[in-house]
Write a protein that holds these residues in place. Structure first.
Motif, PDB file in Angstrom:
ATOM      1  N   ILE A 235     -16.220  -1.155  -9.088  1.00  0.00           N
ATOM      2  CA  ILE A 235     -15.302  -2.018  -9.840  1.00  0.00           C
ATOM      3  C   ILE A 235     -14.097  -2.370  -8.980  1.00  0.00           C
ATOM      4  CG2 ILE A 235     -13.711  -2.045 -11.780  1.00  0.00           C
ATOM      5  CD1 ILE A 235     -15.780  -0.525 -13.342  1.00  0.00           C
ATOM      6  N   ILE A 236     -13.506  -1.341  -8.345  1.00  0.00           N
ATOM      7  CA  ILE A 236     -12.340  -1.624  -7.507  1.00  0.00           C
ATOM      8  C   ILE A 236     -12.739  -2.553  -6.376  1.00  0.00           C
ATOM      9  CG2 ILE A 236     -10.718  -0.590  -5.895  1.00  0.00           C
ATOM     10  CD1 ILE A 236     -10.156   1.483  -7.768  1.00  0.00           C
ATOM     11  N   GLY A 237     -13.910  -2.324  -5.826  1.00  0.00           N
ATOM     12  CA  GLY A 237     -14.374  -3.190  -4.755  1.00  0.00           C
ATOM     13  C   GLY A 237     -14.415  -4.644  -5.191  1.00  0.00           C
ATOM     14  N   HIS A 238     -15.004  -4.889  -6.343  1.00  0.00           N
ATOM     15  CA  HIS A 238     -15.101  -6.273  -6.786  1.00  0.00           C
ATOM     16  C   HIS A 238     -13.749  -6.847  -7.164  1.00  0.00           C
ATOM     17  CE1 HIS A 238     -19.348  -7.089  -6.506  1.00  0.00           C
ATOM     18  NE2 HIS A 238     -19.540  -5.821  -6.802  1.00  0.00           N
ATOM     19  N   MET A 239     -12.860  -5.987  -7.664  1.00  0.00           N
ATOM     20  CA  MET A 239     -11.513  -6.482  -7.952  1.00  0.00           C
ATOM     21  C   MET A 239     -10.772  -6.834  -6.671  1.00  0.00           C
ATOM     22  SD  MET A 239     -10.189  -4.054 -11.003  1.00  0.00           S
ATOM     23  CE  MET A 239     -10.726  -4.311 -12.675  1.00  0.00           C
ATOM     24  N   GLN A 240     -11.147  -6.189  -5.600  1.00  0.00           N
ATOM     25  CA  GLN A 240     -10.462  -6.427  -4.333  1.00  0.00           C
ATOM     26  C   GLN A 240     -11.273  -7.306  -3.388  1.00  0.00           C
ATOM     27  OE1 GLN A 240      -9.880  -2.424  -3.160  1.00  0.00           O
ATOM     28  NE2 GLN A 240      -7.940  -2.231  -4.219  1.00  0.00           N
ATOM     29  N   VAL A 241     -11.989  -8.221  -3.928  1.00  0.00           N
ATOM     30  CA  VAL A 241     -12.811  -9.161  -3.174  1.00  0.00           C
ATOM     31  C   VAL A 241     -13.638  -8.517  -2.065  1.00  0.00           C
ATOM     32  CG1 VAL A 241     -11.537 -11.239  -3.669  1.00  0.00           C
ATOM     33  CG2 VAL A 241     -10.826  -9.862  -1.759  1.00  0.00           C
TER      34      VAL A 241
ATOM     35  N   LEU B 258       0.837  -1.202   0.000  1.00  0.00           N
ATOM     36  CA  LEU B 258       0.000   0.000   0.000  1.00  0.00           C
ATOM     37  C   LEU B 258       0.870   1.250   0.000  1.00  0.00           C
ATOM     38  CD1 LEU B 258      -2.987   0.887   0.211  1.00  0.00           C
ATOM     39  CD2 LEU B 258      -2.582   1.219   2.618  1.00  0.00           C
ATOM     40  N   ASP B 259       1.968   1.204   0.748  1.00  0.00           N
ATOM     41  CA  ASP B 259       2.872   2.357   0.792  1.00  0.00           C
ATOM     42  C   ASP B 259       3.425   2.650  -0.583  1.00  0.00           C
ATOM     43  OD1 ASP B 259       2.459   2.588   3.396  1.00  0.00           O
ATOM     44  OD2 ASP B 259       4.386   1.812   4.059  1.00  0.00           O
ATOM     45  N   ILE B 260       3.724   1.593  -1.313  1.00  0.00           N
ATOM     46  CA  ILE B 260       4.297   1.805  -2.636  1.00  0.00           C
ATOM     47  C   ILE B 260       3.197   2.104  -3.649  1.00  0.00           C
ATOM     48  CG2 ILE B 260       5.600   0.580  -4.432  1.00  0.00           C
ATOM     49  CD1 ILE B 260       7.432  -0.398  -2.338  1.00  0.00           C
ATOM     50  N   GLY B 261       1.964   1.860  -3.281  1.00  0.00           N
ATOM     51  CA  GLY B 261       0.858   2.279  -4.134  1.00  0.00           C
ATOM     52  C   GLY B 261      -0.018   1.166  -4.647  1.00  0.00           C
TER      53      GLY B 261
ATOM     54  N   MET C   9      -2.735  -1.031  -4.214  1.00  0.00           N
ATOM     55  CA  MET C   9      -3.799  -1.047  -3.222  1.00  0.00           C
ATOM     56  C   MET C   9      -4.426  -2.428  -3.069  1.00  0.00           C
ATOM     57  SD  MET C   9      -6.787   1.747  -3.114  1.00  0.00           S
ATOM     58  CE  MET C   9      -7.517   1.207  -4.625  1.00  0.00           C
ATOM     59  N   THR C  10      -4.472  -3.155  -4.164  1.00  0.00           N
ATOM     60  CA  THR C  10      -5.249  -4.382  -4.139  1.00  0.00           C
ATOM     61  C   THR C  10      -4.611  -5.456  -3.273  1.00  0.00           C
ATOM     62  OG1 THR C  10      -6.037  -3.847  -6.318  1.00  0.00           O
ATOM     63  CG2 THR C  10      -6.299  -6.089  -5.629  1.00  0.00           C
ATOM     64  N   VAL C  11      -3.276  -5.509  -3.273  1.00  0.00           N
ATOM     65  CA  VAL C  11      -2.583  -6.518  -2.470  1.00  0.00           C
ATOM     66  C   VAL C  11      -2.971  -6.375  -1.000  1.00  0.00           C
ATOM     67  CG1 VAL C  11      -0.329  -7.393  -1.873  1.00  0.00           C
ATOM     68  CG2 VAL C  11      -0.692  -6.408  -4.085  1.00  0.00           C
ATOM     69  N   PHE C  12      -3.151  -5.136  -0.605  1.00  0.00           N
ATOM     70  CA  PHE C  12      -3.546  -4.847   0.772  1.00  0.00           C
ATOM     71  C   PHE C  12      -4.768  -5.666   1.178  1.00  0.00           C
ATOM     72  CE2 PHE C  12      -5.938  -2.141   3.733  1.00  0.00           C
ATOM     73  CZ  PHE C  12      -4.974  -1.911   4.695  1.00  0.00           C
ATOM     74  N   LEU C  13      -5.787  -5.630   0.339  1.00  0.00           N
ATOM     75  CA  LEU C  13      -7.020  -6.308   0.726  1.00  0.00           C
ATOM     76  C   LEU C  13      -6.910  -7.813   0.596  1.00  0.00           C
ATOM     77  CD1 LEU C  13      -8.669  -3.423  -0.721  1.00  0.00           C
ATOM     78  CD2 LEU C  13      -9.736  -4.427   1.269  1.00  0.00           C
ATOM     79  N   TYR C  14      -6.140  -8.268  -0.399  1.00  0.00           N
ATOM     80  CA  TYR C  14      -5.955  -9.709  -0.525  1.00  0.00           C
ATOM     81  C   TYR C  14      -5.275 -10.264   0.726  1.00  0.00           C
ATOM     82  CZ  TYR C  14      -7.179  -9.695  -5.474  1.00  0.00           C
ATOM     83  OH  TYR C  14      -7.846  -9.597  -6.657  1.00  0.00           O
ATOM     84  N   CYS C  15      -4.243  -9.546   1.201  1.00  0.00           N
ATOM     85  CA  CYS C  15      -3.513 -10.031   2.376  1.00  0.00           C
ATOM     86  C   CYS C  15      -4.402 -10.036   3.602  1.00  0.00           C
ATOM     87  CB  CYS C  15      -2.298  -9.158   2.634  1.00  0.00           C
ATOM     88  SG  CYS C  15      -1.035  -9.357   1.414  1.00  0.00           S
ATOM     89  N   PHE C  16      -5.252  -9.058   3.688  1.00  0.00           N
ATOM     90  CA  PHE C  16      -6.129  -9.022   4.850  1.00  0.00           C
ATOM     91  C   PHE C  16      -7.098 -10.199   4.845  1.00  0.00           C
ATOM     92  CE2 PHE C  16      -6.141  -5.504   7.868  1.00  0.00           C
ATOM     93  CZ  PHE C  16      -4.972  -4.922   7.471  1.00  0.00           C
TER      94      PHE C  16
END
Lengths: 405, 187, 322
Positions: C31-37, A131-134, A136-143
């Motif tokens: 869209i971002i929400g669904h991409m981010q489960v 997230l720091d590097i930008g 965003m999606t990895v953040f939520l997957y890890c959570f």
């Protein structure tokens, strides 16, 4: 209201062209309440001065006034991302001081929760680092992954973050069948999930550009800066306390210590990712080899928790007095000092006890890895850019609760 | 951990400084005077290959049972734990620091990482580290009075911190702030 | 009478675009929400459909905080400059044949002029807030806009050469009603440069350095609140919309599609714009952020030489074809 407040900082001679920024204590990327005093030249950091202490709760002073058992709950509040590992570290230290034997099953359980905590902590690190590097999606997957582990923690000891799971001489509760099933499911699916994150991050040119050759530390320099954990191993120094001073059941575990070569942010990132896979394999070994038996030793000064058959709970006696009394009764308890280190996710967490023969420690010093990592920030960030500082803070994996104690 | 043979070497090299040595729970400990601590540390680092400074902290000996009435103990001590990643040996040095001359040489020239640890000792225990590049308080506020980890310092502290008092006054002042009246004042 | 009709047209356009902006945020969050489960907004209305309206009402009624040390007049003007410049550039967009408010001959240049003007709003916001983070954000934005304005301008020179006009409607006409007429086929390099520069121009990931949250808190909008904050937000989304429209007009054949839709001619145009907007969002959900010096390096060392080479080759090809 025409209140005028002056925000002007005095400018020292020779510093007129420096742009001074206070990053933190309320800043999205400082992972808590770290303040970094920056002297910028454009976007290049000329001087970096970290300030800590905003979360100082005086644990070392407090511990001198509480019994060994009571101090256990303080350790949850150190690195609240991996409270289990802190519990184990504290108990290992006190057991060494009091010469308490831990039964085999409970040693395996400790190893198991330690590695679960390591996974949870590393997942959170990966999330925030990305997230720091930008990204965003990895953040939520890890959570999502971390949530599964926290659910298991909650089922195991009733708490998600501040676990207080271990006891002097053992652990609080035995695992149930459903916990083991959940854990097994997690262990099975984790490597493929991790691969998914790697495809998001590791093959990404922007990520590589942002991490390779950023915050490079050589092997000798890293040792001199007292870095430990993955931050040290990223520089290629083979130092893992699980191998050097095996505790819990790490003696019986079959795992490797991943090492980096270059000592930059990317090497540390790779180290932690590999470490997660190793943790996963340790977890699998724990599940497969979990020995039967009691979870708490016979001579453990376990008190209020009714998990030991045969011991009555004295309700009328104030808890504190009975605690002191039981610890004082121990024959093995004597004057001396002992230092025991354990490998928590952030690095080397050590407890130094000076015992005076009382039920309370005479002096308890906590060697917290985050504290030393933050002091290394000064050297590592010098000459890099503002955006790199964020990456470096992320890669050092600091938790301010542990740093400030 | 078996005995490492470092203690005899230390005793030979620094006969005047080593006061006493013992083993507890399998850990080697040496009590030393503070005078040549920098030399001892560099000896340990260079001659004994102990490259890792595990921790550094200060202990207040004033109420310690084993220290009371013994000559070799002083009021404070600074404890260093070293570890060799190659030979897997470790040793603990307890350098005695008297109350009247509460200072010791800094080892930041040997381990840059000791910087923060020494500042912490200074902050919480009040031990001065000579030749330390930047000895300031680190965990407590910069204008804090006293050193909390000393034994005579009460657990609940002595009074409120000055900064907190001003903050409290400020918040009380803001509580009485009235938006309407301030608007009128502007007009 | 003519003026009245024009005013009504303007009012309709503004209303439609504002509604579009509101729902573009919803679109992005979903869209971002669904991409981010996760689900995205779910509570206000059916599947959160009323969320943008709730957000609008909220920011409209929020207190407008002006920092004590700020340069007040500039601080107040900055978001208006930003929003106004972006909205004005809507007027020259041809949504369908004859569906443009002002079908002027320098349409393309006009849009560039306006998007440069909008960056003044950002710089002024950064400067007038009198805060260090906003100033850094303003400086970054200035450097970024200057570098990428050149790249985006040069990348469209090839399109101008092929179509021989700056009038947006005529650029679309020049591409004609066939798939192979689209300039993306004959100008793929230009489209590549344009697409990257477009992301930078609108301050979107991976070039969102002026408002990089983890570095500069919120960059130039750190000190803004309430409606003024929302204005910057609206300006950003209108900017996205305008840039996507330019991309559609210049490279993807504007309002032409596989078959003509009788009642509502702009449908193909809107679908194409939405497709590019979706790309914006997809990229945001995927990529990390570039560093400042890397961003500059891409702009000056990669995009500008590429687009210059593209102009040369286009010119050469046109000369040879004659």
């Amino acid at each position: 209201m025409s209140r005028k407040i002056s925000f002007n900082c005095p400018v020292q001679a020779g510093d007129e062209d420096r742009y001074r920024i206070q990053m933190g204590p309320q800043h999205p990327a400082t992972h808590g309440v770290l303040r970094v005093d920056l002297d910028l030249d454009g976007e290049i950091i000329r001087k970096c001065n970290p300030h800590v202490g905003y979360l100082h709760r005086g644990f070392e002073k407090l511990a001198e006034h509480r019994t060994y058992v009571q101090n256990l709950v303080l350790t949850d509040r150190l690195d609240y991302m991996a409270a289990m590992a802190n519990n184990v570290g504290y108990c290992e230290a006190v057991e060494k001081l009091l010469a308490i034997e831990v039964p085999q099953r409970s040693r395996y359980l400790r190893t198991m929760v330690c590695e679960m905590a390591r996974l949870a902590s590393h997942l959170l690190w990966l999330a925030t680092h990305a997230l720091d590097i930008g990204a965003m999606t990895v953040f939520l997957y890890c959570f999502r992954e971390r949530e599964e582990l926290l659910e298991i923690f909650a089922e195991l000891c009733g708490s998600r973050l501040t676990n207080t799971y271990t006891r002097l001489g053992g652990v609080r509760q035995d695992v149930t069948h459903s916990i083991m099933m959940k854990l097994e499911k997690f262990v099975d699916s984790f490597p493929s999930n991790l691969e998914e994150y790697e495809t998001l991050i590791d093959t990404n040119r922007i990520w590589l550009k942002r991490t390779i050759d950023v915050g490079t530390v050589g092997a000798d320099e890293a040792v001199g800066l007292c870095l430990t954990g993955a931050s040290l191993r990223g520089s290629g120094v083979d130092y893992d306390i699980r191998k050097h001073f095996p505790y819990a059941a790490y003696d019986f575990m079959d795992f490797e210590v991943p090492l980096g070569e270059t000592g930059d942010t990317y090497a540390r990132y790779r180290c932690r990712i590999e470490e997660m896979l190793q943790s996963n394999s340790i977890l699998r070994q724990c599940i497969e080899r979990m020995p039967p038996g009691p979870i708490i030793g016979d001579d453990a000064p376990d008190l209020i928790m009714p998990n030991k058959p045969g011991r009555k709970v004295e309700v009328d006696v104030p808890a504190q007095q009975s605690l002191i009394k039981l610890v004082e009764d121990r024959e093995t308890f004597m004057e001396g000092d002992v230092y025991v280190a354990t490998e928590v996710p952030k690095g080397e967490l050590g407890f130094y006890f000076v015992s005076d023969g009382n039920g309370t420690p005479y002096r308890m010093h906590i060697r917290s890895p985050s504290f030393l990592h933050i002091s290394a920030l000064k050297t590592m960030a010098k000459g890099s850019m503002l955006a790199d500082l964020i990456a470096i803070i992320g890669t050092l994996d600091v938790v301010l609760g542990e740093c400030d104690r | 951990m078996e005995s490492t043979g470092i203690i005899p070497r230390l005793e030979v090299s620094y006969p005047d400084d080593v006061l006493h040595s013992y083993q507890y729970c399998g850990q080697d400990v040496v009590l030393t005077r503070k005078k040549h601590i920098l030399d001892i540390c560099s000896f340990i680092r260079d001659q004994c290959a102990m490259n890792h400074l595990m921790f550094l902290c200060a202990v207040d000996n004033s109420r310690r049972k084993e220290a009371i009435g013994k000559n070799e103990y002083e009021r404070f001590e600074v404890v260093y734990q070293f570890y060799s990643m190659t030979t897997k040996h470790s040793i603990r040095i307890r350098a005695q620091v008297p109350d009247d001359d509460c200072s010791i040489e800094s080892i930041t020239s040997l381990w840059p990482g000791a910087d923060c640890l020494e500042r912490e000792c200074f902050d919480l225990m009040g031990i001065h580290f000579s030749s330390h590049p930047d000895l300031r308080r680190i965990l407590m506020p910069e204008d804090w009075k006293g050193h909390p980890l000393r034994k005579e310092y009460p657990l609940r502290g002595i009074g409120e911190w000055a900064g907190y008092e001003t903050l409290k006054e400020k918040s009380l002042e803001l509580r009485t702030f009235d938006y309407r009246s301030s608007q009128k004042g502007n007009e | 009478m003519q003026i009245l009709i024009l005013l009504i047209q303007i009012a309709i356009l503004v209303a439609v675009v504002l509604l579009h902006v509101a729902y573009a945020t919803y679109f992005e969050r979903k869209i971002i929400g669904h991409m981010q489960v996760r689900m995205g907004p779910m509570l206000v209305g059916w599947h959160g459909l009323l969320q943008p309206i709730a957000d609008g009402i909220k920011s409209f009624f929020k207190e407008d905080i002006i920092p004590d040390q700020a340069d007040k007049s500039l601080f107040l003007a900055a978001p208006i400059i930003c929003l106004a410049a972006m909205m004005v550039s809507l007027s020259v967009l041809p949504f369908a044949k004859g569906w443009a408010l002002a079908d002027i001959n320098v349409g393309l240049l006009f849009i560039f002029a306006m998007s440069s003007l909008a960056s003044y709003g950002i710089i002024l916001a950064g400067w007038a807030s009198n805060s260090k983070y906003t100033l850094l954000g303003g400086i970054r934005s200035m450097a970024q806009v200057i570098s990428y304005e050149i790249a985006i301008g040069l990348s469209l020179v090839g399109v101008m050469m092929l179509s021989g006009t700056l009038n947006l409607s005529q650029i679309v006409e020049a591409q004609g009603n066939s798939f192979f007429g689209m300039f993306i086929i004959s100008q793929p390099v230009a489209f590549f440069v344009f697409f990257i520069a477009m992301l930078a121009e609108t301050n979107r990931v991976p070039f969102d350095l002026p408002e990089a949250e983890t570095e500069l808190v919120s960059g130039y909008i750190t000190e803004y609140s309430g409606m003024r904050y929302a204005m910057f937000f609206m300006a950003e989304y209108i900017g996205m919309f305008v840039m996507a429209s330019i991309g559609v007009v210049c490279f993807l054949g504007g309002w032409y599609g596989p078959f003509a839709v009788p009642l509502f001619p702009p449908i193909w145009f809107i679908l194409k714009v939405y497709f590019i907007m979706f790309l914006f969002i997809w990229i945001r959900a995927t990529l990390p952020r570039y560093r400042y010096d890397q961003l500059m390096a891409i702009g000056w060392k990669l995009l500008i030489p590429l687009s210059l080479g593209n102009i040369f080759i286009t010119g050469l090809a046109m000369t040879l074809a004659q």
